[in-house]
Write an enzyme that holds these catalytic residues in place. Structure first.
Site, PDB file in Angstrom:
ATOM      1  N   ASN A  13     -49.666 -15.085  -1.518  1.00  0.00           N
ATOM      2  CA  ASN A  13     -50.468 -14.352  -0.465  1.00  0.00           C
ATOM      3  C   ASN A  13     -50.707 -14.896   0.960  1.00  0.00           C
ATOM      4  O   ASN A  13     -50.409 -14.286   1.960  1.00  0.00           O
ATOM      5  CB  ASN A  13     -51.662 -13.917  -1.062  1.00  0.00           C
ATOM      6  CG  ASN A  13     -51.648 -12.939  -2.090  1.00  0.00           C
ATOM      7  OD1 ASN A  13     -51.460 -11.617  -1.931  1.00  0.00           O
ATOM      8  ND2 ASN A  13     -51.553 -13.320  -3.609  1.00  0.00           N
ATOM      9  N   HIS A 122     -58.764  -9.390  -4.291  1.00  0.00           N
ATOM     10  CA  HIS A 122     -59.012  -9.611  -5.995  1.00  0.00           C
ATOM     11  C   HIS A 122     -58.099  -8.502  -6.501  1.00  0.00           C
ATOM     12  O   HIS A 122     -57.919  -7.399  -5.813  1.00  0.00           O
ATOM     13  CB  HIS A 122     -60.419  -9.472  -6.185  1.00  0.00           C
ATOM     14  CG  HIS A 122     -60.629  -9.256  -7.445  1.00  0.00           C
ATOM     15  ND1 HIS A 122     -60.523 -10.405  -8.227  1.00  0.00           N
ATOM     16  CD2 HIS A 122     -61.037  -8.321  -8.513  1.00  0.00           C
ATOM     17  CE1 HIS A 122     -60.904 -10.276  -9.553  1.00  0.00           C
ATOM     18  NE2 HIS A 122     -61.209  -8.920  -9.688  1.00  0.00           N
TER      19      HIS A 122
HETATM   20  C1  GRF Z   1     -53.156 -13.394  -6.998  1.00  0.00           C
HETATM   21  O1  GRF Z   1     -53.238 -12.424  -7.986  1.00  0.00           O
HETATM   22  C2  GRF Z   1     -54.508 -13.263  -6.252  1.00  0.00           C
HETATM   23  O2  GRF Z   1     -55.200 -12.273  -5.954  1.00  0.00           O
HETATM   24  C3  GRF Z   1     -55.185 -14.106  -7.378  1.00  0.00           C
HETATM   25  O3  GRF Z   1     -54.522 -15.248  -7.557  1.00  0.00           O
HETATM   26  C4  GRF Z   1     -53.194 -14.793  -7.883  1.00  0.00           C
HETATM   27  C5  GRF Z   1     -52.183 -15.518  -7.067  1.00  0.00           C
HETATM   28  O4  GRF Z   1     -52.116 -15.389  -5.866  1.00  0.00           O
HETATM   29  N1  GRF Z   1     -56.581 -14.389  -6.957  1.00  0.00           N
HETATM   30  P1  GRF Z   1     -51.125 -16.516  -4.728  1.00  0.00           P
HETATM   31  O5  GRF Z   1     -49.795 -16.131  -5.044  1.00  0.00           O
HETATM   32  O6  GRF Z   1     -51.513 -17.939  -5.063  1.00  0.00           O
HETATM   33  O7  GRF Z   1     -51.620 -16.019  -3.502  1.00  0.00           O
END
Ligand code: GRF
Length: 211
Positions: A13, A122
């Site tokens: 993200n 989330h």
């Molecule tokens: C994602 O599903 C986020 O929404 C959750 O952790 C997961 C990993 O996200 N909280 P990322 O690849 O580390 O951004």
């Protein structure tokens, strides 16, 4: 506007935010879809791959772990207070984005930031699967025939976990024959678009031009 992003793991993200912001060479002549500066990436885990993503994009990083606090007999609240103070005083962000941050932040962290200037991503719809393992829990209910869709949301951070006014959300269908992996992939793809949309929307509401 200046954004500080908090991560704990892979950072996919974070990568979506980097790709949309001015930190990555524009893939084409179009201006970035997120005219903002990522001032700092914070991780509570030194091994988080997201730290490499930030370093590659030339973004300052901070590893802030709980262990030293525990070793000194301090509490998680002390950790939250010191981290909040450090971010607020040294980086003065216009927005703090929790992107895969797997650590419940106490009010002593939130107290360092103005109301409505902290967002969380989330992987569930409002009030459905609050807390950890949201995707896995949605998948389990799908297998029991209870649901055929879940979703993703960006919301303002308030003391109650995964509560707070919703900034934006998107439904994600669960298709017959989906494996957990299929759903996880579809959710993460949705997150990568929604997180940029959520930041843009919030920054606009805070008075920044996002054209
Ligand atoms: C994602 O599903 C986020 O929404 C959750 O952790 C997961 C990993 O996200 N909280 P990322 O690849 O580390 O951004």
């Amino acid at each position: 506007p200046r954004i500080v992003v908090l991560i704990s793991g892979n950072g996919s993200n974070l990568q979506a935010i980097i790709n949309a912001s001015s930190h990555s060479p524009p893939s084409d002549s179009s201006h970035p879809s997120l005219p903002a500066d990522i001032a700092l990436v914070v991780s509570n885990r030194s091994k988080a791959f997201g730290l490499e993503r930030a370093a590659k994009a030339g973004i300052p990083t901070l590893v802030f772990t709980l262990k030293p606090f525990k070793d000194q007999g301090k509490t998680r609240e002390d950790y939250d207070d010191e981290l909040g103070r450090k971010i607020a005083t040294e980086y003065s962000p216009d927005l703090v984005m929790l992107a895969g941050w797997m650590h419940i932040l106490s009010p002593r962290f939130l107290a360092h930031f103005a109301e409505g200037t902290m967002l969380n991503l989330h992987p569930a719809l409002p009030g459905e699967f609050d807390g950890a393992e949201a995707i896995e829990r949605a998948y389990a209910e799908f297998k029991e025939g209870k649901i055929s869709r879940t979703g993703v949301m960006v919301h303002k951070v308030v003391p109650e976990v995964d509560r707070g006014e919703v900034v934006c959300k998107r439904e994600v269908p669960i298709l017959p024959g989906d494996t957990l992996r299929d759903l996880q992939t579809r959710i993460h793809d949705t997150e990568h678009g929604l997180i940029v949309e959520g930041i843009r929307k919030r920054l606009q509401d805070l008075g920044f031009t996002m054209s």
